[in-house]
Design an enzyme around this catalytic site. Structure first.
Site, PDB file in Angstrom:
ATOM      1  CB  CYS A  43       6.464   6.940  25.918  1.00 41.25           C
ATOM      2  SG  CYS A  43       4.708   6.975  26.216  1.00 41.25           S
ATOM      3  CD  GLN A  54      -6.395   1.241   8.678  1.00 49.56           C
ATOM      4  OE1 GLN A  54      -7.148   0.403   9.156  1.00 49.56           O
ATOM      5  NE2 GLN A  54      -5.072   1.121   8.761  1.00 49.56           N
ATOM      6  N   GLY A  69       0.822  -1.194   0.000  1.00 57.44           N
ATOM      7  CA  GLY A  69       0.000   0.000   0.000  1.00 57.44           C
ATOM      8  C   GLY A  69       0.862   1.252   0.000  1.00 57.44           C
ATOM      9  CB  THR A  70       4.020   2.007   1.771  1.00 56.18           C
ATOM     10  OG1 THR A  70       3.489   1.937   3.097  1.00 56.18           O
ATOM     11  CG2 THR A  70       5.118   3.048   1.714  1.00 56.18           C
ATOM     12  CB  SER A  99      -2.354  -1.873   2.103  1.00 59.06           C
ATOM     13  OG  SER A  99      -1.531  -2.808   2.748  1.00 59.06           O
ATOM     14  CB  ALA A 100      -3.462  -7.282   0.048  1.00 56.42           C
ATOM     15  CG  HIS A 101      -0.582  -5.891   5.307  1.00 56.06           C
ATOM     16  ND1 HIS A 101      -0.388  -5.596   6.615  1.00 56.06           N
ATOM     17  CD2 HIS A 101      -0.194  -4.797   4.619  1.00 56.06           C
ATOM     18  CE1 HIS A 101       0.121  -4.375   6.727  1.00 56.06           C
ATOM     19  NE2 HIS A 101       0.241  -3.879   5.530  1.00 56.06           N
TER      20      HIS A 101
END
Lengths: 460, 460
Positions: free
Chosen positions: A320, A177, A69-70, A194-196
């Site tokens: 953090c 998403q 996807g990126t 993005s498939a995952h």
């Protein structure tokens, strides 16, 4: 062992696994070759493209598969910007886009372009009118996610798409998403996913570019994927991605409704069970499976690690828990508390009993972290002061806010506490604390040495 | 059904399949997360990197996984060129590199850089001295494949690496074809490879960059893979790639020796069995599993399709099998015949009997294609002419060469045949035919209308 971080990566859908196994046998050859193994691979690739295009709502020849996807976002943004270079160099994005969009914007800015971030409201949504106002002359491309990856808020894609159409600006929608839950509202020019994220395998993204959108792929290219995604196709994974998209879509209405109820339960119960907590994001216009809340006086890293010990895998936008020391850009843009932040994103099939167990465990975990950090407010001083200064320099989130909370009772109503803090999260979390606790945030000054100082007036 | 195109994509190694299945269960989560699923994924990723680095002969922190060998080359070339921008803009490559290297070079040239191609000899190897001579001032990077993907010839990597070291120029070695057979000779600065060439899955390449090599990744990046390969890691495939690399390496010596003998059998028998054939590439310094030959008077597309009907999957560098109408740049650079070109690359485990069956089938297939194309030479004219012109304009490979062969007996010895041909393959294949048939190639002229004309003098 409940895994509640589907927004990072969903476990492989059984259909994806099945399709992957079949395609390992049938689809390992080069689909560009004319011999039988190549022809078989080509048939699988064509069928996968058709299935994915149907789910996306585009023509098969408008859709290519990318390695993630990126990479789909990177290629989509750079190709669309280059295709409209003559129009101008302005890229307009929402302030809460996924880092892949923001990184593509940084690369654009480094190459001399300009990037305009449209702010969001406290729920995380852009205002369509504010977005439209940025689509001025020289705007080559606009980007808006379909729904936010950290807080689940759905963006007004249809309205923004209409504004883009009116302005003649192509709109790239990052649907990473939401695509498993349903098609994106019409009007987009480019779409990335993005498939995952939907239960498909890693290694597959998709990029759709509507016919007629000017698009000039950047970087070296080859004859694969219409010249838009170089390199040998990751075919077995592509087949699995397409098959699982179809499968999750078939289950989306029923499973979405079920998870929506589970999330509603978390949204309602967490503030009842845990004191000093803020549930963020839009309660209604949201992804079905995702909810985010922040807990005062808690550091996200310890909270996540304690939840992990209890068997719950969640993520966090607290500074953090990351290597950067700055809190999530999404929470910052929304102006909400970032400390003790927890994102729960339920994978399909999540057991209702696991959610109940999470709700049973959470209050004790938060309380124990708070106790360990010494977050219990001190007893009020017999003679309350008018002004106090808390030196929290060198201390990291959530200590500055804990120190503030400890002493607020020691100044009289109308008096001030000034917190010296060089932790970036304090800039977001001290005003957010004031809003949650009904105190008045006066503003930021600086010490003579230049350290940031945050002034709070006791109101109650 | 024998598959003889391992150089395009090898069938999945059983170890790769096993590792992939295990990693689908254990390695689907985000390795950047700290919960148990993320930690498990991180362990798998670290172990895969260590195994791959050991096989490559580098440190784990010098190696990143990319979505394909092509992307490894693209990133390696652009990152190394950018890292040495101050030195200059010269890229030196061999003329027979894989298209991914040449495409990266084209992108570099389009951005204002210069690309120098080092020619190769008739076996396909560069001359190290000629390569060294090009490493002049302003050379930012040199690229040399470990072995050629079309003809199997090994390049003198060690000698060229030494020349690069002496010139202070980093050397990128594209090891895609050879890494499964053994490590690349020392001296490289960057190394790229592709898992599906050694029996690993699609979707995984690797890029190693030696410590100390100036490297500036181009394009948007994220925190994954040391900032050198953005996007969610394709972890199950990475695990399978590393496991299968280790497995094929363990078998490489024995299997390589066995396939080398099978290839030697093909190299020896094909010229005995098939008239008018040229076996190309270095007979000794070559990949164990790959052999390429070209058949006069045959078009590659029909030949491949007939071999496919007989159950043999092979590939070809003939122009008539590609969409570009130009023959393979490798064959062109070597100056060898391109028509009727067949590349046989045997996957590990190839049955010796299948090779024998291929040798039994090939002569009949070639003869039938030649017959169909009417390639039998005409009987000599009673009164041989001094000059003949053959108009083959508009006719594609192998027709121009067939027409030439038909009439050469009709001119007297010392007379000429001029072939008019606008097919790009003729420029390579007519001189190659002359060399094979002992005729003299005079040179290229042009018709008054500007069409290329090739002059051949009958010598025998």
């Amino acid at each position: 062992m409940p895994y509640f971080d589907a927004a990072s990566a969903a476990p492989l859908h059984p259909v994806a696994r099945q399709a992957l196994l079949a395609a390992l046998d049938e689809g390992w050859a080069d689909p560009a070759r004319l011999y039988r193994e190549g022809r078989r691979a080509r048939l699988l690739l064509d069928a996968a493209r058709e299935a994915a295009a149907e789910a996306v709502g585009c023509r098969p020849d408008e859709l290519v598969f990318t390695p993630s996807g990126t990479r789909a976002v990177h290629s989509g943004v750079s190709g669309a910007l280059a295709g409209r270079r003559r129009v101008g160099g302005r890229l307009v994005v929402s302030a809460v886009e996924h880092s892949s969009v923001l990184h593509a914007g940084e690369a654009h800015a480094a190459a001399g372009g300009t990037v305009t971030e449209v702010p969001v409201g406290r729920t995380g949504a852009v205002d369509p009118a504010a977005f439209a106002a940025e689509l001025g002359e020289g705007t080559a491309l606009a980007c808006l996610q379909s729904a936010n990856h950290e807080v689940g808020t759905e963006q007004p894609v249809a309205e923004v798409a209409e504004a883009c159409r009116a302005a003649g600006v192509p709109l790239l929608v990052d649907a990473a998403q939401s695509l498993g839950w349903g098609p994106v509202p019409e009007g987009w020019s480019l779409l990335a996913a993005s498939a995952h994220k939907w239960g498909g395998p890693a290694g597959v993204g998709l990029l759709a570019v509507r016919k007629g959108v000017r698009f000039a792929p950047q970087g070296p290219s080859d004859e694969r994927e219409s010249g838009r995604a170089p390199g040998f196709e990751n075919l077995p994974a592509i087949v699995a991605a397409a098959a699982s998209l179809r499968a999750v879509r078939a289950e989306a209405a029923a499973e979405g409704a079920r998870l929506r109820e589970l999330v509603d339960r978390i949204r309602a119960r967490v503030p009842e069970l845990v004191p000093d907590v803020e549930v963020v994001g839009d309660p209604v216009r949201r992804l079905p499976h995702l909810v985010t809340f922040s807990c005062l006086y808690v550091d996200g890293e310890t909270l996540l690690s304690e939840l992990d010990r209890e068997g719950f895998s969640v993520s966090s936008g607290s500074s953090c828990t990351s290597s950067t020391l700055t809190p999530s850009h999404v929470l910052r843009a929304m102006g909400v508390l970032s400390e003790g932040n927890v994102r729960v994103s339920l994978p399909a099939g999540t057991d209702s009993a696991d959610v109940d167990r999470f709700l049973a465990v959470l209050p004790g975990v938060v309380a124990s972290v708070r106790e360990r950090l010494g977050a219990a407010p001190a007893a009020a001083e017999p003679e309350p002061a008018q002004e106090l200064v808390v030196d929290a320099l060198g201390k990291r989130c959530p200590i500055p806010v804990i120190e503030l909370a400890k002493v607020i009772g020691s100044v009289r109503v109308g008096g001030t506490v000034t917190v010296l803090s060089d932790d970036a999260a304090a800039r977001l979390d001290i005003p957010a604390w004031c809003e949650m606790r009904g105190q008045r945030y006066v503003g930021e000054t600086a010490t003579p040495q230049g350290a940031p100082a945050y002034v709070v007036r006791r109101a109650t």
